[in-house]
Enzyme design. Structure first.
Site, mmCIF file in Angstrom:
data_model
loop_
_atom_site.group_PDB
_atom_site.id
_atom_site.type_symbol
_atom_site.label_atom_id
_atom_site.label_comp_id
_atom_site.label_asym_id
_atom_site.label_seq_id
_atom_site.Cartn_x
_atom_site.Cartn_y
_atom_site.Cartn_z
ATOM 1 N N CYS A 117 8.896 5.484 76.641
ATOM 2 C CA CYS A 117 8.562 6.795 77.189
ATOM 3 C C CYS A 117 9.785 7.727 77.289
ATOM 4 C CB CYS A 117 7.867 6.595 78.529
ATOM 5 S SG CYS A 117 6.747 7.921 78.950
ATOM 6 N N HIS B 201 3.626 1.684 79.276
ATOM 7 C CA HIS B 201 4.066 0.985 80.477
ATOM 8 C C HIS B 201 3.082 -0.153 80.694
ATOM 9 C CE1 HIS B 201 6.666 4.384 81.182
ATOM 10 N NE2 HIS B 201 5.645 5.209 81.189
HETATM 11 N N1 GLN Z 1 9.167 12.558 81.856
HETATM 12 C C1 GLN Z 1 8.603 12.235 80.596
HETATM 13 C C2 GLN Z 1 7.220 12.817 80.396
HETATM 14 O O1 GLN Z 1 6.545 13.142 81.355
HETATM 15 C C3 GLN Z 1 8.587 10.735 80.418
HETATM 16 C C4 GLN Z 1 7.622 10.053 81.335
HETATM 17 C C5 GLN Z 1 7.766 8.569 81.352
HETATM 18 O O2 GLN Z 1 8.834 8.023 81.066
HETATM 19 N N2 GLN Z 1 6.718 7.903 81.770
HETATM 20 O O3 GLN Z 1 6.785 12.958 79.282
#
Ligand code: GLN
Length: 231
Positions: free
Chosen positions: A101, A200
């Site tokens: 992510c 995740h």
């Molecule tokens: N902040 C980033 C987004 O919202 C990554 C989010 C994350 O790592 N879950 O796209």
């Protein structure tokens, strides 16, 4: 295991563990540690972060970069360029890395966030990420990979697009959920032995993927320690 007592440990560099772990991705490292321990390897995990003076990726067998919120990504992005070259060389050498992510986004060119800020990435992977106002991509995901089906959870506002589809291959084809973005119906990225993913859960609760990555790590460890022994 007694026969491994004098063996050098498998070394994992956890990039910005203290800042990029809002989404429980440290579970990926725990799964790998468990699998590698089971196969008789000792595992050392180093947090490479803002206060780390020097970091040489070639001393490691695996790099892990977890997800984070936009604010933490901004902080990390300021420090990250000093490690850009060593991470690039590591990836280009075909060594294994998993970036989830926010970490995945930071390996690309840039991430344009909801407030219009452009967070500069390392530019190692030809991809970019942008926010669009309609919906945050949040929920269960399922997709088909070269190692079989993966079930996970996504939570991101950034949409990732490949800028070189010959160089980057998707990690999987969507069955459920968004993945990289709502249009392409693919999840994540594979370049050499670097894997990027929005999953995740953590993703490595999927034992098929965890086993494949553990295998890559052991191969890299064996190559690294053999070189050290003959040096
Ligand atoms: N902040 C980033 C987004 O919202 C990554 C989010 C994350 O790592 N879950 O796209």
């Amino acid at each position: 295991m007694t026969e491994n007592i004098n063996k050098e440990a498998i070394k994992i560099a956890y990039l910005y563990e203290d800042l990029m772990n809002t989404y429980g991705d440290s579970g990926d490292v725990k799964v790998l540690r468990y699998l590698l321990n089971q196969q008789g390897f000792n595992v050392q995990v180093d947090n490479v972060s803002i206060d780390t003076k020097t970091f040489d990726a070639k001393n490691y067998d695996f790099l892990f970069f977890g997800g984070g919120q936009d604010f933490e990504q901004t902080v990390v992005a300021k420090d990250l360029p000093r490690h850009g070259e060593t991470i690039r060389n590591y990836i280009e050498a075909g060594k294994p890395m998993l970036a989830i992510c926010g970490g995945y986004q930071l390996l690309g060119d840039y991430y344009k966030t909801s407030d219009g800020t452009t967070i500069k990435g390392l530019g190692i992977l030809p991809l970019h990420t942008v926010f669009k106002a309609d919906a945050r991509m949040i929920g269960d995901t399922k997709y088909e990979t070269e190692w079989g089906t993966v079930a996970a959870f996504e939570n991101h506002s950034g949409r990732t697009y490949f800028d070189d589809k010959n160089k980057l291959k998707p990690l999987g084809k969507m069955i459920e959920g968004f993945g990289n973005n709502p249009e392409d119906h693919v999840e994540g990225m594979r370049y050499k032995n670097t894997i990027g993913s929005y999953s995740h859960g953590p993703i490595l609760k999927n034992i098929n993927v965890a086993d494949a990555i553990a295998k890559m790590i052991i191969q890299n460890y064996q190559a690294r320690t053999q070189v050290t022994m003959t040096e």
